[in-house]
Design a protein around this motif. Structure first.
Motif, mmCIF file in Angstrom:
data_model
loop_
_atom_site.group_PDB
_atom_site.id
_atom_site.type_symbol
_atom_site.label_atom_id
_atom_site.label_comp_id
_atom_site.label_asym_id
_atom_site.label_seq_id
_atom_site.Cartn_x
_atom_site.Cartn_y
_atom_site.Cartn_z
ATOM 1 N N ARG A 35 38.568 18.510 61.334
ATOM 2 C CA ARG A 35 39.170 19.710 61.911
ATOM 3 C C ARG A 35 39.893 19.327 63.196
ATOM 4 O O ARG A 35 39.553 18.331 63.833
ATOM 5 C CB ARG A 35 38.111 20.760 62.256
ATOM 6 N N TYR A 36 40.848 20.131 63.551
ATOM 7 C CA TYR A 36 41.480 19.943 64.862
ATOM 8 C C TYR A 36 41.449 21.271 65.606
ATOM 9 O O TYR A 36 41.427 22.345 65.001
ATOM 10 C CB TYR A 36 42.922 19.430 64.723
ATOM 11 N N MET A 54 34.671 25.248 69.006
ATOM 12 C CA MET A 54 33.917 24.082 68.560
ATOM 13 C C MET A 54 32.424 24.382 68.544
ATOM 14 O O MET A 54 31.708 24.058 67.573
ATOM 15 C CB MET A 54 34.185 22.896 69.481
ATOM 16 N N LEU A 55 31.935 24.988 69.615
ATOM 17 C CA LEU A 55 30.513 25.303 69.695
ATOM 18 C C LEU A 55 30.115 26.316 68.628
ATOM 19 O O LEU A 55 29.067 26.177 67.977
ATOM 20 C CB LEU A 55 30.175 25.819 71.090
ATOM 21 N N ASP A 56 30.948 27.333 68.423
ATOM 22 C CA ASP A 56 30.667 28.329 67.386
ATOM 23 C C ASP A 56 30.656 27.709 65.994
ATOM 24 O O ASP A 56 29.893 28.137 65.117
ATOM 25 C CB ASP A 56 31.703 29.457 67.433
ATOM 26 N N ASP A 57 31.494 26.689 65.797
ATOM 27 C CA ASP A 57 31.585 26.031 64.489
ATOM 28 C C ASP A 57 30.503 24.980 64.286
ATOM 29 O O ASP A 57 30.432 24.367 63.214
ATOM 30 C CB ASP A 57 32.957 25.368 64.327
ATOM 31 N N GLY A 58 29.687 24.743 65.305
ATOM 32 C CA GLY A 58 28.612 23.763 65.174
ATOM 33 C C GLY A 58 29.066 22.321 65.215
ATOM 34 O O GLY A 58 28.394 21.427 64.678
ATOM 35 N N VAL A 59 30.185 22.075 65.844
ATOM 36 C CA VAL A 59 30.718 20.720 65.935
ATOM 37 C C VAL A 59 29.781 19.862 66.783
ATOM 38 O O VAL A 59 29.193 20.338 67.758
ATOM 39 C CB VAL A 59 32.135 20.757 66.556
ATOM 40 N N GLY A 60 29.661 18.585 66.400
ATOM 41 C CA GLY A 60 28.832 17.671 67.167
ATOM 42 C C GLY A 60 29.638 16.622 67.917
ATOM 43 O O GLY A 60 29.395 16.364 69.088
ATOM 44 N N ASP A 91 28.968 24.140 77.769
ATOM 45 C CA ASP A 91 28.085 23.245 77.029
ATOM 46 C C ASP A 91 27.261 22.397 77.988
ATOM 47 O O ASP A 91 27.291 21.163 77.934
ATOM 48 C CB ASP A 91 28.938 22.360 76.100
ATOM 49 N N PRO A 92 26.497 23.031 78.872
ATOM 50 C CA PRO A 92 25.753 22.251 79.875
ATOM 51 C C PRO A 92 24.699 21.337 79.262
ATOM 52 O O PRO A 92 24.312 20.344 79.888
ATOM 53 C CB PRO A 92 25.112 23.329 80.761
ATOM 54 N N ASP A 93 24.225 21.664 78.040
ATOM 55 C CA ASP A 93 23.194 20.842 77.408
ATOM 56 C C ASP A 93 23.769 19.695 76.584
ATOM 57 O O ASP A 93 23.009 18.902 76.017
ATOM 58 C CB ASP A 93 22.312 21.716 76.516
ATOM 59 N N GLY A 94 25.088 19.637 76.472
ATOM 60 C CA GLY A 94 25.707 18.481 75.816
ATOM 61 C C GLY A 94 25.626 18.487 74.310
ATOM 62 O O GLY A 94 25.408 17.427 73.702
ATOM 63 N N GLN A 95 25.805 19.657 73.679
ATOM 64 C CA GLN A 95 25.878 19.676 72.206
ATOM 65 C C GLN A 95 27.034 18.806 71.718
ATOM 66 O O GLN A 95 26.904 18.086 70.726
ATOM 67 C CB GLN A 95 26.084 21.101 71.700
ATOM 68 N N LEU A 96 28.145 18.880 72.414
ATOM 69 C CA LEU A 96 29.340 18.139 72.027
ATOM 70 C C LEU A 96 29.300 16.734 72.608
ATOM 71 O O LEU A 96 29.072 16.550 73.798
ATOM 72 C CB LEU A 96 30.599 18.858 72.512
ATOM 73 N N GLN A 97 29.523 15.752 71.749
ATOM 74 C CA GLN A 97 29.639 14.360 72.188
ATOM 75 C C GLN A 97 31.117 13.987 72.143
ATOM 76 O O GLN A 97 31.747 14.065 71.096
ATOM 77 C CB GLN A 97 28.829 13.435 71.285
#
Length: 307
Positions: A35-36, A54-60, A91-97
Motif C-alpha cells: 500500500r502507499y 496507517m494506524l487505522d489500517d493496522g500497518v506495522g 503513535d507514542p508506543d511505536g506501532q509503526l516501524q
C-alpha cells in the motif's frame, strides 16, 4: 496561456503510487499486497492524515519515501521533522516501524528516465541546431545561508546532472549544458546563476534555441507549468529565442514508475537500511528539532537491524 484549477501534484503522486505498488506486488509477492499513503507538508492530504490511516489500517512497517530525489534540509529534512512530530503525537508506543529512502538522485533508472525526456526534446530541434543547443538543467534554488551550513542539495543536484549528461553522452548527445537555479524570492542571496537570467544571457549572445530540464522535480506543478513554461517562455521570446523546449516531467512515465518500484524493492531486499548520509549532521549550526529527528531515525534504524 494561463493555468488554474489547482495543483496536479496529488494526481501525479497517486498515479505514481498506484503504478509503483502494482509493480511491487509482482516483483516482491512475499510482502504483497503493498500500500502507499500520501502525506504532504503544507497541504492536504497531510502527514497527520496519512499516519492516522496507517494506524487505522493496522500497518506495522512503513517506508518513508521522499519524492525529493535530492536531499536538502529545507525539503526532505523539514518533512522528516514534521513526520517525527506527527508520529510522536499519534503513535507514542511505536506501532509503526519506520525506514527511510531519503535520496535517490543518481539511481540508474531515474537517470535513464530523465535522459529519455531530454533526448525526446533534442530530436524536436531543427537539424542545424540539434547538436549545439544548450541544455539548461533547472532546479529550485536555495538561500546561500542554507548552503553555507553544509546542506548537501547543491552537490546532489549536480550529481544528478552529471549522471544524466553521462547517459546522454552514451546515446551520442553531446550538447553543452549548464545547471541553473529558479524560484528565488525575497532579499536573501540565493544560488546563481538564476534560470531567468541565464535564458536572457544566452538570447543576448545569439542563441536561438534552448532545452530546459526540470532536474529537481518529478511531477508537473506550478514551477514547471507556470514558471518554466509560461514565465520563462515569455523571457525566452523577448530574448529572441525561437525554439524554447522543455523536457516533460516524469509524471506517470512507465520507466519512471519502474524506477520507483525498483528503488523500494532494493530497499526492502537490503533489509531496510538507513543511509549513512541521513545520520550525518551538517557541519554548520542545526536546530534542536533536527537533532531530535536524527536520533529518532537512528533509533528506527536500530529496530530494523538484525538481532
Amino acid at each position: 496561456m494561463q493555468i488554474g484549477g489547482g495543483s496536479p501534484i496529488e494526481k501525479w503522486t497517486r498515479a505514481q503510487g498506484d503504478g509503483m505498488v502494482r509493480l511491487l506486488d509482482r516483483s516482491r509477492p512475499e510482502t504483497a499486497p503493498h500500500r502507499y499513503y500520501v502525506g504532504f507538508r503544507y497541504t492536504e492530504p497531510s502527514m497527520h492524515e496519512a499516519v492516522e490511516r496507517m494506524l487505522d489500517d493496522g500497518v506495522g512497517r512503513v517506508i518513508a519515501f521522499t519524492q525529493y530525489q535530492q536531499y536538502s534540509g529545507s525539503t526532505t529534512g523539514s518533512n522528516l521533522n514534521e513526520l517525527y512530530r506527527v508520529q510522536r503525537r499519534l503513535d507514542p508506543d511505536g506501532q509503526l516501524q519506520w525506514s527511510f529512502i531519503d535520496r535517490w538522485g543518481t539511481h540508474p533508472k531515474l537517470v535513464s528516465a530523465f535522459a529519455d525526456r531530454v533526448e525526446a526534446q533534442i530530436w524536436r530541434l531543427p537539424e542545424d541546431v540539434r547538436r549545439t543547443t544548450p541544455i539548461l538543467f533547472s532546479a529550485h534554488s536555495l538561500p546561500l545561508n542554507v548552503v553555507d551550513r553544509g546542506d548537501p542539495y547543491v552537490a546532489e543536484v549536480g550529481g544528478t546532472v552529471a549522471y544524466v549528461v553521462d547517459e546522454l553522452r552514451r546515446r551520442g548527445i553531446a550538447n553543452p549544458y549548464r545547471l541553473t537555479w529558479q524560484s528565488a524570492v525575497g532579499p536573501l542571496r540565493w544560488l546563481c546563476p538564476q534560470t531567468e537570467a541565464a535564458i536572457t544571457s544566452y538570447g543576448a549572445r545569439g542563441f536561438k534555441s534552448l532545452v530546459m530540464v526540470p532536474i529537481a522535480f518529478t511531477s508537473d506543478h506550478i514551477e514547471t507549468l507556470f514558471e518554466l513554461d509560461i514565465e520563462y517562455g515569455e523571457v525566452a521570446e523577448q530574448a529572441g529565442i525561437t525554439h524554447y523546449l522543455r523536457a516533460e516531467a516524469l509524471n506517470d512515465y512507465p520507466p519512471f514508475i519502474d524506477a520507483l518500484a525498483t528503488i523500494v524493492k532494493e530497499h526492502m531486499d537490503a533489509g531496510f537500511p538507513t543511509s549513512p548520509q541521513l545520520l550525518l549532521p551538517d557541519p554548520g549550526e542545526e536546530s534542536a528539532q533536527t537533532a531530535l529527528t536524527r536520533q529518532w531515525i537512528a533509533d528506527q534504524a536500530q529496530r530494523a537491524s538484525p538481532r
